[in-house]
Write an enzyme that holds these catalytic residues in place. Structure first.
Site, PDB file in Angstrom:
ATOM      1  N   LYS A 198       0.863  -1.185   0.000  1.00  0.00           N
ATOM      2  CA  LYS A 198       0.000   0.000   0.000  1.00  0.00           C
ATOM      3  C   LYS A 198       0.895   1.228   0.000  1.00  0.00           C
ATOM      4  O   LYS A 198       1.710   1.417   0.911  1.00  0.00           O
ATOM      5  CB  LYS A 198      -0.919  -0.001   1.218  1.00  0.00           C
ATOM      6  CG  LYS A 198      -1.739   1.273   1.331  1.00  0.00           C
ATOM      7  CD  LYS A 198      -2.798   1.181   2.408  1.00  0.00           C
ATOM      8  CE  LYS A 198      -3.561   2.484   2.529  1.00  0.00           C
ATOM      9  NZ  LYS A 198      -4.616   2.412   3.529  1.00  0.00           N
ATOM     10  N   LYS A 256      -2.075  -1.528  -3.848  1.00  0.00           N
ATOM     11  CA  LYS A 256      -2.953  -0.358  -3.776  1.00  0.00           C
ATOM     12  C   LYS A 256      -2.130   0.909  -3.885  1.00  0.00           C
ATOM     13  O   LYS A 256      -1.149   1.028  -3.162  1.00  0.00           O
ATOM     14  CB  LYS A 256      -3.693  -0.397  -2.434  1.00  0.00           C
ATOM     15  CG  LYS A 256      -4.541   0.801  -2.139  1.00  0.00           C
ATOM     16  CD  LYS A 256      -5.130   0.670  -0.766  1.00  0.00           C
ATOM     17  CE  LYS A 256      -5.911   1.940  -0.475  1.00  0.00           C
ATOM     18  NZ  LYS A 256      -6.464   1.961   0.836  1.00  0.00           N
TER      19      LYS A 256
HETATM   20  C1  PBG Z   1      -7.228   3.752   5.464  1.00  0.00           C
HETATM   21  C2  PBG Z   1      -7.669   3.439   4.078  1.00  0.00           C
HETATM   22  C3  PBG Z   1      -7.528   4.319   3.008  1.00  0.00           C
HETATM   23  C4  PBG Z   1      -8.121   3.714   1.899  1.00  0.00           C
HETATM   24  C5  PBG Z   1      -8.581   2.465   2.307  1.00  0.00           C
HETATM   25  N1  PBG Z   1      -8.273   2.295   3.667  1.00  0.00           N
HETATM   26  C6  PBG Z   1      -6.988   5.702   2.975  1.00  0.00           C
HETATM   27  C7  PBG Z   1      -5.694   5.974   3.568  1.00  0.00           C
HETATM   28  O1  PBG Z   1      -4.820   5.112   3.696  1.00  0.00           O
HETATM   29  O2  PBG Z   1      -5.506   7.129   3.942  1.00  0.00           O
HETATM   30  C8  PBG Z   1      -8.214   4.362   0.559  1.00  0.00           C
HETATM   31  C9  PBG Z   1      -9.176   3.785  -0.413  1.00  0.00           C
HETATM   32  C10 PBG Z   1      -9.536   4.690  -1.528  1.00  0.00           C
HETATM   33  O3  PBG Z   1      -8.947   5.780  -1.740  1.00  0.00           O
HETATM   34  O4  PBG Z   1     -10.457   4.310  -2.266  1.00  0.00           O
HETATM   35  N2  PBG Z   1      -6.815   2.767   6.287  1.00  0.00           N
END
Ligand code: PBG
Length: 330
Positions: free
Chosen positions: A194, A252
């Site tokens: 991520k 991601k």
């Molecule tokens: C937070 C989380 C995020 C997303 C999924 N879980 C945002 C972040 O890490 O700040 C983003 C998903 C998206 O942008 O569609 N744990």
């Protein structure tokens, strides 16, 4: 010319016969935003066509998705400020409407695959995925909260636990906690690679979960989410998550990271999931609203490319629209 590749493109029948990548609604997971209350359906401004739902309304939405062939959902909670604190206690509280909603969804639709979100950010006054102390995100103390959150979610009926927090060692910690309480059938979809991406904006709008401004609060998530410049690090994360007991490895975002998806598919035997995140969907929606791209064509091409790169499953805000098109065109 004894080789003419165009011969294999000459008709619909021939093209269909030689098509390498087939994407169906079975590959898709639909993200939904949950809010406490009744009769709520409020649009996320930066992600048109997506809403914050109260559970009564969300059940109807899930039902209509099932009719279109979408059977997997990932649900994210919008938490009221009064229920936020430094350590995310509400996340495993019996009062948490998110847990009650999961139980309702599984009672109404036992056949759906329901995926949770494990991270502190929706519950944190600081807007971070872990506990913040003296300007730092504290890894090992956060793991204990993630374990409690995961156990509460498993007890509520979630089929798959989705740690999105990027703390070190959390897959093992969650696996041990689940197994210790008899939840050995509950899976873990780990957000393995991520990245600290600029494309999470609309999601943070939807949940009002962005890092909060403050003297001792890091302004971004770069000490735990990965550097977009790095590729080999994804292999380290993939190896650890595999050893620690993950059932899926997620990359991601998706589109700017197709090389990472491809590399993960080549290097690991576990199913690879890709999260086509909010900002990636928003920019396509915006271009289509301006009339610069055709949604019915650009949207499925985008999802197909993520699948072709190696993602077995795709989490995308386009899941429902894709399923509609798929049904029409079949
Ligand atoms: C937070 C989380 C995020 C997303 C999924 N879980 C945002 C972040 O890490 O700040 C983003 C998903 C998206 O942008 O569609 N744990």
């Amino acid at each position: 010319m004894n080789r003419r590749p165009r011969r294999n493109r000459k008709s619909v029948a021939v093209r269909n016969m030689v098509r390498e990548t087939i994407l169906t609604p079975d590959h898709l997971v639909y993200p939904l935003f949950l809010e406490d209350g009744k009769k709520v359906k409020s649009e996320v401004k930066s992600l048109p066509g997506n809403y914050r739902w109260s559970i009564d309304k969300m059940l109807g939405e899930i039902e209509s998705c099932i009719k279109l062939g979408i059977n997997s959902f990932i649900v994210f909670p919008h938490i009221a400020d009064k229920d936020k604190d430094k350590v995310g206690k509400y996340s495993y509280s019996k009062k948490n409407f998110y847990l009650k909603a999961a139980a309702k969804i599984k009672k109404e639709f036992p056949e759906v695959c329901l995926i949770s979100d494990v991270a502190l950010d929706p519950y944190s006054v600081d807007g971070h995925d872990g506990i913040v102390k003296n300007g730092k995100i504290i890894n090992d103390e956060t793991l204990k909260v993630l374990q409690k959150m995961s156990l509460a979610q498993a007890a509520a009926g979630f089929d798959i636990i989705g740690p999105s927090d990027m703390m070190d060692g959390r897959v093992r910690a969650i696996r041990e906690a689940l197994d210790g309480k008899g939840f050995s059938d509950v899976s873990i979809m780990s957000y393995t690679a991520k990245y600290a991406s600029a494309y999470y904006g609309p999601f943070r709008d939807a949940l009002e979960s962005a890092p909060v401004e403050g003297a001792d609060i890091p302004k971004d998530k770069k000490t735990y989410q990965m550097d977009p410049a790095n590729k080999m690090e994804a292999l380290i994360e993939g190896e650890l998550d595999t050893i620690e007991g993950a059932d899926f490895l997620m990359v991601k975002p998706a589109l700017n990271y197709l090389d990472i998806i491809h590399m993960m598919k080549d290097n690991f035997d576990l199913p690879i999931a890709a999260y086509h995140v909010s900002g990636e969907c928003a920019m396509l929606i915006a271009a289509c609203q301006k009339g610069w791209l055709k949604y019915e064509e650009a949207m499925p091409e985008t999802l197909l490319s993520i699948h072709r790169a190696g993602a077995d499953s795709i989490l995308t805000y386009f899941a429902k629209d894709f399923a509609k098109l798929y049904k029409e065109r079949k």
